[in-house]
Design a protein around this motif. Structure first.
Motif, PDB file in Angstrom:
ATOM      1  N   ASP A   1       0.797  -1.235   0.000  1.00  0.00           N
ATOM      2  CA  ASP A   1       0.000   0.000   0.000  1.00  0.00           C
ATOM      3  C   ASP A   1       0.825   1.278   0.000  1.00  0.00           C
TER       4      ASP A   1
ATOM      5  N   HIS B   1       5.866  -3.993  -4.783  1.00  0.00           N
ATOM      6  CA  HIS B   1       4.972  -3.662  -3.661  1.00  0.00           C
ATOM      7  C   HIS B   1       4.833  -4.821  -2.673  1.00  0.00           C
TER       8      HIS B   1
ATOM      9  N   SER C   1      -7.832  -6.470   2.692  1.00  0.00           N
ATOM     10  CA  SER C   1      -6.424  -6.283   2.327  1.00  0.00           C
ATOM     11  C   SER C   1      -6.205  -6.766   0.903  1.00  0.00           C
ATOM     12  N   TRP C   2      -5.239  -6.141   0.236  1.00  0.00           N
ATOM     13  CA  TRP C   2      -4.845  -6.613  -1.083  1.00  0.00           C
ATOM     14  C   TRP C   2      -3.818  -7.719  -0.944  1.00  0.00           C
TER      15      TRP C   2
END
Length: 176
Positions: A8, A17, A109-110
């Motif tokens: 994030d 990421h 959440s990703w």
């Protein structure tokens, strides 16, 4: 395929990421995501999976700047907008690499799934997700479909939250 929580941190969506927190196969299974690694030299195994899961149609998509020309940036932007589909999204990576991000429920959440050649992913109907290339800026994938090829994204909003496919997806998670 490697999966981890997305960090994030603002910046180029094509960067790794990686939060440093890996995501186990058990967690991926709890989201409904299925995945296999089938070397591209053994593509005949795709036919077996297709038959078992009733995938009747297929096509190939190649995403590159040269191939998409002036549409490249707009396509990447649209693929990266959070959305869902009313059908499974099935991708077998033939060449290149990229990222499928899926929403974990109920945390929201990703989870970032890093895919390379030989990775086969099945995202269930109703799961919120997005896609982007990585810094290599190229992917070629076999897309499989249960019926006629279609790819209709429904952007996440209050209407998709009550979409019957989204509701069924969440009910399926509650059963597991």
């Amino acid at each position: 395929m490697r999966a981890f929580y997305f960090d994030d941190i603002p910046g180029d969506q094509r960067l790794l990421h990686d939060s440093g927190i890996p995501v186990s196969d058990e967690i991926l299974k709890s989201t409904g995501l299925l995945h296999w690694h089938i070397p591209t030299s053994q593509q005949n195994q795709i036919d077996t999976v297709a038959k078992e899961r009733s995938y009747r149609n297929r096509d190939i998509i190649t995403i590159t700047k040269d191939g998409l020309g002036d549409l490249y940036e707009a396509k990447l932007k649209s693929f990266y907008e959070e959305h869902m589909h009313e059908d499974e999204e099935i991708r077998y990576i033939l060449e290149g690499s990229g990222f499928f991000d899926i929403r974990e429920h109920p945390s929201d959440s990703w989870i970032r799934c890093q895919v390379d050649a030989g990775d086969l992913l099945v995202l269930p109907a109703g799961i919120y997700h997005r896609f982007t290339l990585d810094e290599n800026n190229m992917i070629k994938a076999l897309r499989l479909f249960k019926d006629e090829p279609k790819w209709t994204p429904f952007k996440r909003d209050s209407s998709t939250d009550v979409n019957p496919y989204r509701v069924d997806y969440l009910k399926g998670l509650a059963v597991n």
